[in-house]
Write a protein that holds these residues in place. Structure first.
Motif, mmCIF file in Angstrom:
data_model
loop_
_atom_site.group_PDB
_atom_site.id
_atom_site.type_symbol
_atom_site.label_atom_id
_atom_site.label_comp_id
_atom_site.label_asym_id
_atom_site.label_seq_id
_atom_site.Cartn_x
_atom_site.Cartn_y
_atom_site.Cartn_z
ATOM 1 N N THR A 125 -44.235 15.364 -26.844
ATOM 2 C CA THR A 125 -43.436 14.197 -26.483
ATOM 3 C C THR A 125 -42.243 14.038 -27.416
ATOM 4 O O THR A 125 -41.122 13.766 -26.980
ATOM 5 C CB THR A 125 -44.306 12.931 -26.511
ATOM 6 N N GLY A 126 -42.453 14.221 -28.712
ATOM 7 C CA GLY A 126 -41.387 14.034 -29.683
ATOM 8 C C GLY A 126 -40.312 15.093 -29.625
ATOM 9 O O GLY A 126 -39.197 14.880 -30.125
ATOM 10 N N LEU A 127 -40.608 16.235 -28.978
ATOM 11 C CA LEU A 127 -39.607 17.304 -28.912
ATOM 12 C C LEU A 127 -38.384 16.893 -28.107
ATOM 13 O O LEU A 127 -37.300 17.461 -28.281
ATOM 14 C CB LEU A 127 -40.227 18.572 -28.306
ATOM 15 N N VAL A 128 -38.530 15.884 -27.247
ATOM 16 C CA VAL A 128 -37.387 15.436 -26.452
ATOM 17 C C VAL A 128 -36.280 14.866 -27.345
ATOM 18 O O VAL A 128 -35.116 14.768 -26.928
ATOM 19 C CB VAL A 128 -37.852 14.394 -25.407
ATOM 20 N N LEU A 129 -36.626 14.510 -28.591
ATOM 21 C CA LEU A 129 -35.655 13.937 -29.519
ATOM 22 C C LEU A 129 -34.864 15.000 -30.287
ATOM 23 O O LEU A 129 -33.875 14.672 -30.939
ATOM 24 C CB LEU A 129 -36.365 13.023 -30.520
ATOM 25 N N GLU A 130 -35.307 16.253 -30.231
ATOM 26 C CA GLU A 130 -34.675 17.289 -31.028
ATOM 27 C C GLU A 130 -33.191 17.505 -30.707
ATOM 28 O O GLU A 130 -32.377 17.671 -31.619
ATOM 29 C CB GLU A 130 -35.441 18.607 -30.909
ATOM 30 N N PRO A 131 -32.764 17.518 -29.446
ATOM 31 C CA PRO A 131 -31.324 17.681 -29.194
ATOM 32 C C PRO A 131 -30.479 16.607 -29.873
ATOM 33 O O PRO A 131 -29.385 16.897 -30.370
ATOM 34 C CB PRO A 131 -31.223 17.595 -27.674
ATOM 35 N N LEU A 132 -30.984 15.363 -29.904
ATOM 36 C CA LEU A 132 -30.229 14.299 -30.563
ATOM 37 C C LEU A 132 -30.158 14.551 -32.065
ATOM 38 O O LEU A 132 -29.116 14.313 -32.687
ATOM 39 C CB LEU A 132 -30.863 12.945 -30.271
ATOM 40 N N ARG A 133 -31.259 15.018 -32.650
ATOM 41 C CA ARG A 133 -31.228 15.339 -34.087
ATOM 42 C C ARG A 133 -30.178 16.409 -34.374
ATOM 43 O O ARG A 133 -29.386 16.278 -35.321
ATOM 44 C CB ARG A 133 -32.604 15.829 -34.563
ATOM 45 N N TRP A 134 -30.151 17.457 -33.572
ATOM 46 C CA TRP A 134 -29.170 18.521 -33.771
ATOM 47 C C TRP A 134 -27.747 17.989 -33.613
ATOM 48 O O TRP A 134 -26.854 18.331 -34.392
ATOM 49 C CB TRP A 134 -29.423 19.663 -32.789
ATOM 50 N N ALA A 135 -27.531 17.129 -32.620
ATOM 51 C CA ALA A 135 -26.188 16.577 -32.398
ATOM 52 C C ALA A 135 -25.761 15.704 -33.574
ATOM 53 O O ALA A 135 -24.605 15.767 -34.023
ATOM 54 C CB ALA A 135 -26.166 15.770 -31.102
ATOM 55 N N ILE A 136 -26.672 14.897 -34.101
ATOM 56 C CA ILE A 136 -26.349 14.027 -35.236
ATOM 57 C C ILE A 136 -26.056 14.862 -36.476
ATOM 58 O O ILE A 136 -25.092 14.593 -37.221
ATOM 59 C CB ILE A 136 -27.491 13.029 -35.483
ATOM 60 N N GLU A 137 -26.872 15.895 -36.730
ATOM 61 C CA GLU A 137 -26.646 16.740 -37.900
ATOM 62 C C GLU A 137 -25.315 17.481 -37.805
ATOM 63 O O GLU A 137 -24.590 17.617 -38.806
ATOM 64 C CB GLU A 137 -27.798 17.732 -38.064
ATOM 65 N N ALA A 138 -24.967 17.959 -36.623
ATOM 66 C CA ALA A 138 -23.684 18.642 -36.450
ATOM 67 C C ALA A 138 -22.528 17.679 -36.685
ATOM 68 O O ALA A 138 -21.504 18.042 -37.278
ATOM 69 C CB ALA A 138 -23.602 19.247 -35.056
#
Length: 370
Positions: A125-138
């Motif tokens: 379920t939490g994996l759906v948040l990973e794209p947002l984490r990558w976008a924020i870090e970039a």
């Protein structure tokens, strides 16, 4: 293993990083468009297919990496695991939806929620948040992605809408999201996917339908004359005669309500149980069941796609249809793909063209954001 991963990540600059690449649905579409792609995937079976298809194939967990590991990528894409959100799954994602939406808002406000996400009932379920984490870090590294393209089952649309608000309000993107029907984009299958497209500084739209919407009992030639007829299973598979496909399971668990589709209709949604579906002629005489390559073709993979490893039916069912990904990627880049071009690339042998771009005239699209 880590040294192998490091070696794999020391690669020439790519256009696209795909966070949940599976056996290669979006990767195939990116290659068709002349885009270089690096895909993260943790399932070893899917990685065997990726290796056979000429894609990068070392298993990765996206949570262990970030934008700095794939420098130069200007498109972020991802289709996180859907099992906890889909109607056929456990429902953990749906039950946790409010919590996930809260995590999205908090991430947009700069909070770190990693430990709390790890406490969710189902880690997927939490994996759906990973794209947002990558976008924020970039964004924090002052090297933001110019395009973000995400897809999931339609139950995830509220999450995409919440992410779209964060991308627009906090990171400077212009975002659009909605649900697309695959048969309206030339896929010989009915399937609904929630799509998000975000672009820096340029407004984009979801791809417009190229084909008519399928409705039970409505003929292929009926409907909007400006659109192509939806593609049927018979047209896609060339089985040589009329047939019916009877689902392995019934609606709501009732075996008396097993779904049935004729050869002149699109397939029902292809799932990991596709090989269990019965195939009969119009007099109910049994025919050969669907082969894995036929199931892949209903997903619009090339018919010679080199499926490998175990649980191939599950790999196929979990994948994003490449033709849908083709239309979505093109829309994100400001292009429209004609049904003729889409059919052309599907019908070309993958093993002969995997290192080239069949849509040669679209190779220039990477220049749009240079």
């Amino acid at each position: 293993m880590q040294s192998d991963v490091d070696e794999q990540l020391s690669i020439p600059s790519v256009d696209v990083v795909d966070l949940f690449a599976g056996p290669g649905g979006l990767d195939v579409a990116a290659r068709w468009l002349g885009l270089d792609v690096y895909g993260f995937e943790w399932d070893p079976n899917a990685c065997e297919t990726r290796a056979a298809a000429g894609l990068n194939s070392v298993p990765h967990d996206v949570r262990d990496f970030g934008p700095a590991d794939v420098p130069g990528a200007w498109i972020l894409a991802g289709g996180p695991p859907c099992q906890t959100f889909t109607v056929a799954g456990s429902g953990a994602g749906r039950r946790a939806l409010d919590e996930v939406l809260s995590f999205v808002r908090r991430m947009g406000n700069g909070e770190t929620v990693t430990q709390e996400v790890a406490q969710l009932d189902d880690v997927r379920t939490g994996l759906v948040l990973e794209p947002l984490r990558w976008a924020i870090e970039a964004h924090k590294a002052e090297n933001p992605y110019k395009l973000i393209v995400l897809e999931q089952v339609q139950a995830v649309l509220p999450v995409w809408k919440a992410m779209a608000r964060v991308l627009e309000d906090k990171l400077g993107y212009r975002a659009v999201c909605g649900v697309l029907r695959t048969e309206e984009h030339g896929v010989p299958q009915t399937r609904r996917r929630a799509i998000l497209i975000a672009s820096l500084g340029v407004e984009r739209e979801l791809p417009e339908a190229t084909h008519r919407r399928y409705r039970k009992g409505v003929g292929q030639l009926e409907g909007d004359p400006e659109l192509f007829p939806w593609e049927s299973m018979g047209e896609a598979l060339n089985r040589g005669g009329p047939f019916r496909v009877i689902s392995n399971y019934g609606t709501g668990g009732d075996p008396k309500l097993r779904g049935t589709r004729r050869f002149d209709e699109p397939s029902a949604t292809v799932t990991g149980k596709v090989s269990r579906n019965r195939v009969v002629d119009l007099d109910d005489n049994p025919l050969n069941r669907m082969t894995l390559h036929e199931a892949g073709r209903l997903q619009t993979f090339p018919v010679d796609y080199p499926w490998s490893g175990k649980d191939v039916a599950q790999q196929i069912g979990n994948a994003v249809p490449p033709v849908l990904a083709l239309h979505v990627l093109a829309a994100a880049l400001g292009f429209k793909i004609s049904p003729e071009d889409a059919r052309k690339v599907v019908d070309r042998p993958w093993l002969d063209t995997r290192d080239s771009a069949p849509l040669d005239h679209l190779q220039r699209m990477g220049l749009l954001f240079s």
